[in-house]
Motif scaffolding. Structure first.
Motif, PDB file in Angstrom:
ATOM      1  N   ARG A 145      -4.507  -5.445 -13.404  1.00 57.53           N
ATOM      2  CA  ARG A 145      -4.686  -6.469 -12.372  1.00 57.53           C
ATOM      3  C   ARG A 145      -5.955  -6.163 -11.570  1.00 57.53           C
ATOM      4  NH1 ARG A 145       1.008  -5.550 -12.269  1.00 57.53           N
ATOM      5  NH2 ARG A 145       0.740  -3.930 -10.661  1.00 57.53           N
ATOM      6  N   VAL A 146      -6.904  -7.096 -11.589  1.00 54.78           N
ATOM      7  CA  VAL A 146      -8.142  -6.942 -10.821  1.00 54.78           C
ATOM      8  C   VAL A 146      -7.912  -7.484  -9.418  1.00 54.78           C
ATOM      9  CG1 VAL A 146     -10.574  -7.551 -10.655  1.00 54.78           C
ATOM     10  CG2 VAL A 146      -9.546  -7.123 -12.897  1.00 54.78           C
ATOM     11  N   VAL A 147      -8.026  -6.629  -8.432  1.00 55.73           N
ATOM     12  CA  VAL A 147      -7.747  -7.018  -7.054  1.00 55.73           C
ATOM     13  C   VAL A 147      -9.018  -6.934  -6.212  1.00 55.73           C
ATOM     14  CG1 VAL A 147      -5.325  -6.322  -7.147  1.00 55.73           C
ATOM     15  CG2 VAL A 147      -7.066  -4.645  -6.505  1.00 55.73           C
ATOM     16  N   ASN A 148      -9.046  -7.740  -5.169  1.00 54.15           N
ATOM     17  CA  ASN A 148     -10.130  -7.690  -4.181  1.00 54.15           C
ATOM     18  C   ASN A 148     -11.517  -7.742  -4.819  1.00 54.15           C
ATOM     19  OD1 ASN A 148      -8.022  -7.389  -2.412  1.00 54.15           O
ATOM     20  ND2 ASN A 148      -8.730  -5.470  -1.517  1.00 54.15           N
ATOM     21  N   GLN A 149     -11.658  -8.604  -5.840  1.00 55.27           N
ATOM     22  CA  GLN A 149     -12.971  -8.720  -6.481  1.00 55.27           C
ATOM     23  C   GLN A 149     -13.939  -9.463  -5.558  1.00 55.27           C
ATOM     24  OE1 GLN A 149     -12.956 -10.457 -10.393  1.00 55.27           O
ATOM     25  NE2 GLN A 149     -15.177 -10.313 -10.615  1.00 55.27           N
ATOM     26  N   ILE A 150     -15.138  -8.925  -5.436  1.00 53.16           N
ATOM     27  CA  ILE A 150     -16.186  -9.536  -4.618  1.00 53.16           C
ATOM     28  C   ILE A 150     -17.138 -10.292  -5.526  1.00 53.16           C
ATOM     29  CG2 ILE A 150     -18.080  -9.121  -3.008  1.00 53.16           C
ATOM     30  CD1 ILE A 150     -15.293  -8.477  -1.893  1.00 53.16           C
ATOM     31  N   THR A 151     -17.279 -11.584  -5.289  1.00 57.34           N
ATOM     32  CA  THR A 151     -18.179 -12.403  -6.105  1.00 57.34           C
ATOM     33  C   THR A 151     -19.101 -13.213  -5.197  1.00 57.34           C
ATOM     34  OG1 THR A 151     -16.554 -14.192  -6.232  1.00 57.34           O
ATOM     35  CG2 THR A 151     -16.548 -12.586  -8.020  1.00 57.34           C
ATOM     36  N   LEU A 157     -13.640  -4.185  -3.750  1.00 60.04           N
ATOM     37  CA  LEU A 157     -13.653  -3.570  -2.437  1.00 60.04           C
ATOM     38  C   LEU A 157     -12.201  -3.229  -2.087  1.00 60.04           C
ATOM     39  CD1 LEU A 157     -15.578  -2.933  -0.001  1.00 60.04           C
ATOM     40  CD2 LEU A 157     -14.921  -5.172   0.918  1.00 60.04           C
ATOM     41  N   PRO A 158     -11.836  -1.967  -1.982  1.00 61.74           N
ATOM     42  CA  PRO A 158     -10.425  -1.618  -1.802  1.00 61.74           C
ATOM     43  C   PRO A 158      -9.745  -2.275  -0.605  1.00 61.74           C
ATOM     44  CG  PRO A 158     -11.645   0.328  -2.471  1.00 61.74           C
ATOM     45  CD  PRO A 158     -12.666  -0.763  -2.234  1.00 61.74           C
ATOM     46  N   ASP A 159     -10.478  -2.578   0.452  1.00 57.81           N
ATOM     47  CA  ASP A 159      -9.907  -3.303   1.580  1.00 57.81           C
ATOM     48  C   ASP A 159     -10.890  -4.406   1.980  1.00 57.81           C
ATOM     49  OD1 ASP A 159      -8.801  -4.280   3.888  1.00 57.81           O
ATOM     50  OD2 ASP A 159      -8.454  -2.333   4.817  1.00 57.81           O
ATOM     51  N   LEU A 160     -10.471  -5.650   1.860  1.00 58.93           N
ATOM     52  CA  LEU A 160     -11.355  -6.766   2.163  1.00 58.93           C
ATOM     53  C   LEU A 160     -11.699  -6.851   3.647  1.00 58.93           C
ATOM     54  CD1 LEU A 160      -9.901  -9.615  -0.091  1.00 58.93           C
ATOM     55  CD2 LEU A 160     -11.912  -8.195  -0.499  1.00 58.93           C
ATOM     56  N   ALA A 161     -10.974  -6.124   4.493  1.00 61.50           N
ATOM     57  CA  ALA A 161     -11.286  -6.126   5.918  1.00 61.50           C
ATOM     58  C   ALA A 161     -12.386  -5.140   6.267  1.00 61.50           C
ATOM     59  CB  ALA A 161     -10.030  -5.801   6.728  1.00 61.50           C
ATOM     60  N   ALA A 162     -12.917  -4.444   5.269  1.00 59.88           N
ATOM     61  CA  ALA A 162     -14.028  -3.518   5.523  1.00 59.88           C
ATOM     62  C   ALA A 162     -15.312  -4.326   5.584  1.00 59.88           C
ATOM     63  CB  ALA A 162     -14.096  -2.459   4.415  1.00 59.88           C
ATOM     64  N   GLY A 163     -15.652  -4.758   6.766  1.00 57.58           N
ATOM     65  CA  GLY A 163     -16.837  -5.583   6.963  1.00 57.58           C
ATOM     66  C   GLY A 163     -17.917  -4.829   7.699  1.00 57.58           C
ATOM     67  N   CYS A 164     -18.830  -5.549   8.327  1.00 52.98           N
ATOM     68  CA  CYS A 164     -19.925  -4.931   9.068  1.00 52.98           C
ATOM     69  C   CYS A 164     -20.240  -5.827  10.255  1.00 52.98           C
ATOM     70  CB  CYS A 164     -21.156  -4.761   8.187  1.00 52.98           C
ATOM     71  SG  CYS A 164     -22.635  -4.205   9.062  1.00 52.98           S
ATOM     72  N   SER A 165     -20.086  -5.296  11.458  1.00 51.59           N
ATOM     73  CA  SER A 165     -20.318  -6.115  12.642  1.00 51.59           C
ATOM     74  C   SER A 165     -21.776  -6.561  12.723  1.00 51.59           C
ATOM     75  CB  SER A 165     -19.927  -5.344  13.908  1.00 51.59           C
ATOM     76  OG  SER A 165     -20.649  -4.136  14.011  1.00 51.59           O
ATOM     77  N   LEU A 172       0.842  -1.191   0.000  1.00 53.97           N
ATOM     78  CA  LEU A 172       0.000   0.000   0.000  1.00 53.97           C
ATOM     79  C   LEU A 172       0.873   1.235   0.000  1.00 53.97           C
ATOM     80  CD1 LEU A 172      -2.674  -0.861   2.705  1.00 53.97           C
ATOM     81  CD2 LEU A 172      -3.036  -0.752   0.252  1.00 53.97           C
ATOM     82  N   PRO A 173       0.415   2.306  -0.637  1.00 53.57           N
ATOM     83  CA  PRO A 173       1.143   3.564  -0.513  1.00 53.57           C
ATOM     84  C   PRO A 173       1.137   4.021   0.936  1.00 53.57           C
ATOM     85  CG  PRO A 173      -0.522   3.667  -2.267  1.00 53.57           C
ATOM     86  CD  PRO A 173      -0.764   2.409  -1.495  1.00 53.57           C
ATOM     87  N   ALA A 174       2.136   4.742   1.320  1.00 56.44           N
ATOM     88  CA  ALA A 174       2.196   5.274   2.679  1.00 56.44           C
ATOM     89  C   ALA A 174       1.138   6.357   2.859  1.00 56.44           C
ATOM     90  CB  ALA A 174       3.578   5.853   2.957  1.00 56.44           C
ATOM     91  N   ILE A 191     -11.504   1.815   4.483  1.00 55.79           N
ATOM     92  CA  ILE A 191     -11.327   2.278   3.107  1.00 55.79           C
ATOM     93  C   ILE A 191     -10.770   3.697   3.182  1.00 55.79           C
ATOM     94  CG2 ILE A 191     -12.414   2.665   0.859  1.00 55.79           C
ATOM     95  CD1 ILE A 191     -12.614  -0.219   1.714  1.00 55.79           C
ATOM     96  N   ASP A 192      -9.459   3.808   3.081  1.00 58.36           N
ATOM     97  CA  ASP A 192      -8.821   5.115   3.120  1.00 58.36           C
ATOM     98  C   ASP A 192      -8.186   5.410   1.767  1.00 58.36           C
ATOM     99  OD1 ASP A 192      -6.668   3.389   3.110  1.00 58.36           O
ATOM    100  OD2 ASP A 192      -5.980   3.909   5.123  1.00 58.36           O
ATOM    101  N   LEU A 193      -7.559   6.563   1.662  1.00 56.55           N
ATOM    102  CA  LEU A 193      -6.996   6.959   0.369  1.00 56.55           C
ATOM    103  C   LEU A 193      -5.889   6.014  -0.105  1.00 56.55           C
ATOM    104  CD1 LEU A 193      -7.328   8.940  -1.880  1.00 56.55           C
ATOM    105  CD2 LEU A 193      -5.833  10.553  -0.675  1.00 56.55           C
ATOM    106  N   PRO A 194      -4.987   5.538   0.764  1.00 53.96           N
ATOM    107  CA  PRO A 194      -3.988   4.570   0.283  1.00 53.96           C
ATOM    108  C   PRO A 194      -4.612   3.315  -0.335  1.00 53.96           C
ATOM    109  CG  PRO A 194      -3.286   5.474   2.381  1.00 53.96           C
ATOM    110  CD  PRO A 194      -4.690   5.969   2.154  1.00 53.96           C
ATOM    111  N   HIS A 195      -5.673   2.770   0.284  1.00 57.79           N
ATOM    112  CA  HIS A 195      -6.309   1.587  -0.291  1.00 57.79           C
ATOM    113  C   HIS A 195      -6.970   1.908  -1.633  1.00 57.79           C
ATOM    114  CE1 HIS A 195      -5.934  -0.135   3.805  1.00 57.79           C
ATOM    115  NE2 HIS A 195      -5.997  -1.295   3.185  1.00 57.79           N
ATOM    116  N   LEU A 196      -7.609   3.067  -1.726  1.00 58.30           N
ATOM    117  CA  LEU A 196      -8.256   3.437  -2.985  1.00 58.30           C
ATOM    118  C   LEU A 196      -7.223   3.628  -4.084  1.00 58.30           C
ATOM    119  CD1 LEU A 196     -10.768   4.192  -4.592  1.00 58.30           C
ATOM    120  CD2 LEU A 196     -10.506   6.545  -3.753  1.00 58.30           C
ATOM    121  N   VAL A 197      -6.128   4.316  -3.776  1.00 58.68           N
ATOM    122  CA  VAL A 197      -5.063   4.502  -4.764  1.00 58.68           C
ATOM    123  C   VAL A 197      -4.509   3.159  -5.214  1.00 58.68           C
ATOM    124  CG1 VAL A 197      -2.705   5.365  -5.080  1.00 58.68           C
ATOM    125  CG2 VAL A 197      -4.427   6.821  -3.997  1.00 58.68           C
ATOM    126  N   TRP A 198      -4.259   2.276  -4.259  1.00 56.59           N
ATOM    127  CA  TRP A 198      -3.720   0.952  -4.598  1.00 56.59           C
ATOM    128  C   TRP A 198      -4.653   0.207  -5.538  1.00 56.59           C
ATOM    129  CZ3 TRP A 198      -5.962  -3.769  -2.964  1.00 56.59           C
ATOM    130  CH2 TRP A 198      -5.219  -4.913  -3.277  1.00 56.59           C
TER     131      TRP A 198
END
Length: 389
Positions: free
Chosen positions: A363-369, A121-129, A36-38, A347-354
């Protein structure tokens, strides 16, 4: 002159939750692959803009109202979860849907879009309790109990949009419907035309508040099913007598507001209007002046007269954004303690940029299916919601 917006001071716990560490309360507790970018990179905004420009109409970026401003500035559309899923479905020419929200929202977008599109989804850890509080195996166990008692046939399952694709699929298989905080009354009215009882998933507060405050039910008509207790902690007699079987789930943000929060703000700011989301506790909702969905809250603030004071009980990013957008009104957070949605804030700016730069590189990353069978049944429940009068 109205006091300027002052952001509440984050607690140590809030700062921890907003960091890069693992979050046990998320649906997908994993880190993004790659580097990830700093966060301190001064070129992040320029890099995001350049990647967006390079992708052009191939990418469509969705931003939930609870997202950080640094992310929202790059969203093509902002809105609540269902509005964003519908917006994704309305863009069939977009090759990539970058969903700046949480996991269940991206799942809904995948269900409603075509197989030619990739939802990211830019960060797969962005879930919902809240979504995590209703697991398919638990719901199936509850349904089996209702079948054993002979009341499943008269029970209609209704799930809030804030649930996993698995739960939406369960509801679709069993003749139910999805609802939002805006149309919960319409969905429940339809459900009671089909049966005598409702199993409401996963947010107990939205179900209780809608049934009691909008449909004339009593609190005694509602029972709370706890999936961690034998038989949900209920007797057969309680289940047979209940009109509304509420799942023991809640929003970790809205559930923090208390009656003390309302009383304290009224004492501190005379004449304040208290405006809260229906995911709040019943005693908070009954003490508020107005109650409504995220979109309702935004419209209410926009329509409010200059000089009016508002204490808003919803996620802090949205409240702060409303305060900055309406400097002629006194808009404050309902509680003194910080109340970000910690997983949404992943989901912050580094994740979105990445994510965007990876797409530029092919490269397709973090695709949700969502698997086709689950997607089919979930779509049945979503389509039933769209067909509500």
């Amino acid at each position: 002159m109205n006091a300027p917006w002052v952001e509440p001071s984050p607690t140590a716990t809030a700062l921890l939750l907003l960091g890069r560490g693992g979050d046990p309360g998320t649906e997908r507790g994993v880190e993004c692959p790659g580097d990830l970018p700093a966060p301190s990179d001064p070129d992040l905004v320029a890099r995001a803009a350049a990647a967006r420009a390079a992708l052009g109409d191939r990418v469509f970026v969705l931003g939930h109202h609870y997202q950080r401003d640094e992310v929202i500035q790059f969203a093509d559309v902002t809105g609540d979860s269902f509005k964003l899923a519908r917006e994704a479905a309305a863009r069939p020419d977009a090759e990539y849907i970058v969903f700046c929200g949480v996991h269940f929202m991206a799942e809904s977008a995948d269900i409603l879009t075509s197989g030619r599109q990739a939802v990211i989804l830019p960060d797969l850890a962005a879930g919902c309790s809240m979504a995590d509080m209703a697991v398919l195996s638990q719901v199936e166990t509850a349904w089996e109990l209702l079948q054993d008692l002979g009341i499943a046939g008269e029970t209609v399952p209704v799930t809030y949009m804030n649930s996993s694709a698995d739960i939406k699929g369960f509801v679709g298989r069993n003749g139910g419907v999805v609802c939002t905080s805006s149309n919960a009354k319409r969905a429940l009215t339809w459900a009671y035309e089909q049966g005598q009882k409702v199993l409401f998933l996963p947010d107990q507060h939205l179900g209780r508040n809608t049934a009691v405050l909008e449909m004339g039910f009593s609190l005694d008509d509602c029972v709370l099913y706890d999936p961690h207790k034998p038989n949900g902690g209920l007797t057969p007699e309680q289940l047979r007598a209940a009109k509304m079987i509420l799942w023991r789930g809640h929003c970790s943000v809205h559930g923090r507001f208390t009656l003390d929060s309302v009383n304290e703000i009224r004492e501190r700011v005379p004449g304040v209007n208290v405006l809260v989301h229906p995911e709040c506790r019943h005693e908070v909702v009954t003490a508020a002046d107005q109650v409504g969905s995220t979109e309702y809250i935004i419209r209410a603030i926009e329509a409010a007269p200059a000089g009016s004071a508002w204490a808003v009980g919803t996620e802090l990013n949205l409240v702060r954004r409303l305060a900055l957008a309406h400097p002629d009104k006194q808009i404050m957070f309902l509680d003194r303690a910080v109340c970000y949605c910690s997983t949404m804030n992943r989901i912050d700016l580094p994740h979105l940029v990445w994510a965007l730069e990876e797409l530029v590189a092919g490269r397709v990353v973090n695709q949700i299916t969502v698997d086709p069978v689950t997607a089919h049944h979930a779509r049945v429940a979503l389509d039933q919601m769209l067909a509500l009068p």
